[in-house]
Design a protein around this motif. Sequence first.
Motif, mmCIF file in Angstrom:
data_model
loop_
_atom_site.group_PDB
_atom_site.id
_atom_site.type_symbol
_atom_site.label_atom_id
_atom_site.label_comp_id
_atom_site.label_asym_id
_atom_site.label_seq_id
_atom_site.Cartn_x
_atom_site.Cartn_y
_atom_site.Cartn_z
ATOM 1 N N ILE A 45 82.302 -20.845 46.246
ATOM 2 C CA ILE A 45 81.477 -19.674 45.951
ATOM 3 C C ILE A 45 80.037 -20.095 45.657
ATOM 4 C CG2 ILE A 45 81.169 -17.771 44.329
ATOM 5 C CD1 ILE A 45 84.176 -17.627 44.108
ATOM 6 N N ILE A 61 77.864 -12.810 51.080
ATOM 7 C CA ILE A 61 78.317 -12.541 49.710
ATOM 8 C C ILE A 61 79.706 -11.901 49.732
ATOM 9 C CG2 ILE A 61 77.695 -11.426 47.553
ATOM 10 C CD1 ILE A 61 74.864 -11.426 48.450
ATOM 11 N N ALA A 64 82.235 -14.514 49.750
ATOM 12 C CA ALA A 64 82.470 -15.065 48.414
ATOM 13 C C ALA A 64 83.441 -14.195 47.641
ATOM 14 C CB ALA A 64 81.145 -15.194 47.666
ATOM 15 N N MET A 65 83.282 -12.868 47.782
ATOM 16 C CA MET A 65 84.173 -11.955 47.052
ATOM 17 C C MET A 65 85.622 -12.123 47.509
ATOM 18 S SD MET A 65 83.414 -7.933 46.453
ATOM 19 C CE MET A 65 81.780 -8.105 47.060
ATOM 20 N N ALA A 68 87.121 -15.343 46.227
ATOM 21 C CA ALA A 68 87.549 -15.276 44.829
ATOM 22 C C ALA A 68 88.909 -14.595 44.733
ATOM 23 C CB ALA A 68 86.506 -14.534 43.996
ATOM 24 N N LEU A 69 89.091 -13.519 45.500
ATOM 25 C CA LEU A 69 90.370 -12.796 45.479
ATOM 26 C C LEU A 69 91.511 -13.690 45.943
ATOM 27 C CD1 LEU A 69 92.052 -10.154 45.409
ATOM 28 C CD2 LEU A 69 91.366 -9.804 47.763
#
Lengths: 91, 131
Positions: A45, A61, A64-65, A68-69
Motif C-alpha cells: 500500500i 488508490i 490499494a483499497m 487492504a481488503l
Amino acid sequence: MFEIAIIVANVLLSISLVLGFWRLYLGPTLPDRVVALELIASLTIGFIAVYVIASGRTPFIDVAMVLALTAFLAAVGFARYLEKGGHREDD
Amino acid sequence: MIELLTALFLVSGAAFMVVAALGLVRMPDLPMRLHATTKAGVLGAGLMMVGVAVYFGDGGVTTRAVAVIGFLLLTAPVAAHAIGRAGYFVGVPLWEHTRADELKGRYDDKTHTLASPPEMNESSSDDEPRR
C-alpha cells in the motif's frame, strides 16, 4: 527536493520489504509468516502511495483499497484455518 | 509548500514502515511481532495515504485515501487479534523471559472457550448477600 523525498521513501520501503521477506523465510512458525505477509501487504500500500504521487495516476488508490481488503481476508482465513484445522476429528 | 508537506508525510510514513519491519525481524516473540507490525505498519501506511490526499487536494482522491485509512484502522486490529489468538491456541511458544501468562490452563482445548479466573469466582460468591 521532492524527487529526493520520493527516492528516499522508495528506498526505506524497499529496506522494510527485504526485512519482511527475511522474516517470511525465517519465521519459526506459520503465524509468524502470516504476520510477515500482512506487513508486506501494507508495505505494498505504501509503494502504491509513492507511485501514485510520482506518476499522478490516481486510479491506483482503488488498487490499494482492494489490496487492504484481500490482505485482511487472507489473515482472517489463515487464523481460522489454524484454529479449526487441527480439530476436525471432534466434529 | 504542498510538496514539502507531502514529502514530510511520505518519508515519515516510510520511516515508520522501517520501524515495523525492524520490529518484525528483531522481536523475540509472536505477540511482540504482531504488536510492532500492526501499530507501526498501519501508522506508516496511513501517513503515506495522508500524503497522497495532501498532494492532490482533490475531493475524489481525498475521499478514497480516507477510505483506505479507515479500512486499515478497522481491519488491522481484527486481523491481529485473530492471528494472535490462533497462534496462542496452536501453541506458539512465548518468549522465555515472559513473566506472566494469564491464559495458561484456562483455555478449553475441546470447546474453545475461556474459563473465568478463580479470583472472580470468589468475589462473586462474596457479593451474594448484596443481591
